[in-house]
Design an enzyme around this catalytic site. Sequence first.
Site, PDB file in Angstrom:
ATOM      1  CG  ASP A   1      95.335  32.750  22.552  1.00 49.39           C
ATOM      2  OD1 ASP A   1      95.934  33.653  21.915  1.00 49.39           O
ATOM      3  OD2 ASP A   1      95.491  32.563  23.768  1.00 49.39           O
TER       4      ASP A   1
ATOM      5  N   GLY B   1      93.199  27.890  31.028  1.00 45.73           N
ATOM      6  CA  GLY B   1      93.435  26.565  31.594  1.00 45.73           C
ATOM      7  C   GLY B   1      93.729  26.634  33.081  1.00 45.73           C
TER       8      GLY B   1
ATOM      9  CD1 TRP C   1      94.344  36.153  24.518  1.00 48.36           C
ATOM     10  CD2 TRP C   1      94.126  36.651  26.687  1.00 48.36           C
ATOM     11  NE1 TRP C   1      94.648  37.487  24.683  1.00 48.36           N
ATOM     12  CE2 TRP C   1      94.520  37.825  25.993  1.00 48.36           C
ATOM     13  CE3 TRP C   1      93.936  36.723  28.068  1.00 48.36           C
ATOM     14  CZ2 TRP C   1      94.722  39.051  26.644  1.00 48.36           C
ATOM     15  CZ3 TRP C   1      94.137  37.929  28.710  1.00 48.36           C
ATOM     16  CH2 TRP C   1      94.522  39.077  28.011  1.00 48.36           C
ATOM     17  CG  ASP C   2      94.173  28.792  24.118  1.00 48.44           C
ATOM     18  OD1 ASP C   2      92.951  28.883  24.303  1.00 48.44           O
ATOM     19  OD2 ASP C   2      94.684  28.565  23.011  1.00 48.44           O
ATOM     20  CG  LEU C   3      99.381  29.005  28.011  1.00 47.19           C
ATOM     21  CD1 LEU C   3     100.682  29.787  27.855  1.00 47.19           C
ATOM     22  CD2 LEU C   3      99.672  27.534  28.297  1.00 47.19           C
TER      23      LEU C   3
END
Lengths: 405, 405
Positions: free
Chosen positions: A133, A167, A162-164
Amino acid sequence: MTILSGLRITECAAFIAGPYATMSLAALGAEVIRIDPLEGGLDYHRWPVTDSGRSLYWAGLNKGKKSVSIDLRAPEGRELARAIITAPGEHAGLFITNFPATGWLDFEKLKARRHDLIMANILGNRDGSTALDYTVNCAVGFPSVTGAPGGETPTNHVLPAWDLLCGMTAATGLLAAERHRRIHGAGQLLKIALSDIALAVVGDLGFIAEVQRNGHERERHGNHIFGAFGHDFETKDQRRIMVAAVSLGQWKTLSKATGIAEAVKALEQSENLDMSREGDRFAARESLARLLTPWFAARTVAEAASSLDAEKACWGLYQSFSQLVQDDPRCSTASTLFANVDHPGIGTTLTPRSPIDFTACEPVPPGAGPILGQHTEEVLANVLQLSSGQIAALHDKGIVAGQTR
Amino acid sequence: MTILSGLRITECAAFIAGPYATMSLAALGAEVIRIDPLEGGLDYHRWPVTDSGRSLYWAGLNKGKKSVSIDLRAPEGRELARAIITAPGEHAGLFITNFPATGWLDFEKLKARRHDLIMANILGNRDGSTALDYTVNCAVGFPSVTGAPGGETPTNHVLPAWDLLCGMTAATGLLAAERHRRIHGAGQLLKIALSDIALAVVGDLGFIAEVQRNGHERERHGNHIFGAFGHDFETKDQRRIMVAAVSLGQWKTLSKATGIAEAVKALEQSENLDMSREGDRFAARESLARLLTPWFAARTVAEAASSLDAEKACWGLYQSFSQLVQDDPRCSTASTLFANVDHPGIGTTLTPRSPIDFTACEPVPPGAGPILGQHTEEVLANVLQLSSGQIAALHDKGIVAGQTR
């Protein structure tokens, strides 16, 4: 019945994107089996941790899942993991990983064991190179426009946005692929690169077009909302309030609640602007903020809230994490979003369920963060139909581990 | 065939969460019909805009959709919209809105026309009160820990992260509900509050537990990564690089690439720390950053990149939006993520498709941002089977409009 009752997903992943995808699906009722090496995944001790070293982060991102602990370096351990991933069942055969989809996790080899396997592979970059991220976010422009105008060094975000989003995109992708399999019978490999998530959003929100069509480089606007009116203000009791007016209706309610209509009219005449236009409100943002500053400075949060709410103006109070937990009823068991959950080895914390309410299905109560290996025996028995003797032999050989710490 | 071929979703929404949800599903091949009032939705002129006033933001968030323009104040217009929303078809009958689900959009009334309707209603707060990304973000703690240590005023993020995550969560919810309907035959109403998305994430990432179990208030750490090692550094050519080491492996590659191993050993001895532990790397973050600063200051980006890549260290270059578009091959047609698309009234821009690659389905080429009302006739004819005479009569009465500007 819950909305995803019966669906089973296996996970070999770490950190945020993969675990958040499956945690979100577990919160909708899916059975999620997270497989980790005997010592735990790379994120098993990720901060914040308790005094005894248990990760609050890991508990949050893996709550409601089943934890299986296997020696993934041993061929026999890999064989077991592959058997779980490809176990039969109409509602099973979904797999997510952010490990390289090569070697023992090669899609074609897994597919040979279950022809309709759905596998989502989360990558850093599309070419398979590493990205996190933090190293994606710096590249896509946002840190250079975050923070006070005039600042020269970039400001990183703290939320791993960005990770969330990666996902949740993977969760959407898995359900889209499961729909396709249900209709057409075919599984497939999905590939999702973290950097592509960010790059696509930069395009979706018009930032690329702003460079290409307008030749415009977005500047830092501090806490001003771009292209509309919104800013933060200090109150008499030294708190801060954010007000937002992204539509004409919101602008009118804000203007009425704070009694600045006459002053705004004078400003419109002197500056030759029309504040019914959002672009003009943005152009005059500093002047408008100056008009509002004394109004907030003369009022406590409670007084300002009373006037703003009376006109249904759109505002929010700045809160630290502690203030959020201690003061905000939305972050308490007064909201059906939360319940107090006892997480093994951690204790009781306010824990969220899925933020989606399905009005015709039962909600899934928020789960606990499992302890590494807590469900090893259960999964080996139920998914692979191993006998207690077979499971004991795997334990003895050190191929699997139950709950150890 | 695309992954969501045949699925049809109707949308009455504005701004980000709702439009992003359906834009993402359109990018997977769903037919998305966005219904707007004759003058366009509240977001039709949202900045950034071209010189001629066309919204680059709107084009990005509505690309690939069909735009239908209806007088939604007129009973006959509302009747038309309801007919589109509840039109028959095994793969139709999905609806998303961020308008109040009351009056002409009351779920029970819509359900009376199509018993298995799936409707997702995006709210500000769970109680139905207004909230925007900006007024949610201030309340959930992140602005108070963003920016340089010692800063006293909160720093808002620029990325509308909660809106985007809310949209993708809604997309996941719609597909979960469609799966349920396919298996059990029943539709339902989904409710998703923007503030709940943020509150749940604060819990998921361990921030609530950190307050409740550790009694710890997270501080500002500037561009340091919390609980691990990562920071930004200036290069000889006055650019900035972010390096990240969230695992021991990444720490070793970084340490090797920059040649700081000996200095780190000395630091471990003098400070009584063990840098193989992520918590110790975080505790020593300022000292470690000081060790790395001269290494980057003595190298251009190209030179630093060469050494970092040789060891596969994890790093990223800070780029403005212009630099991203002009310099980064990931943000160009060299990547299959992007194509040059001509958007009516705007011109050609680099436009992303879905960031998910489905290896057994055809990709959906990135769509253009429609002009308001561009597909009114097509949708009335194809979805409602209205004759050209009936459509002409609706035009004449001012109930619908085709592409006008």
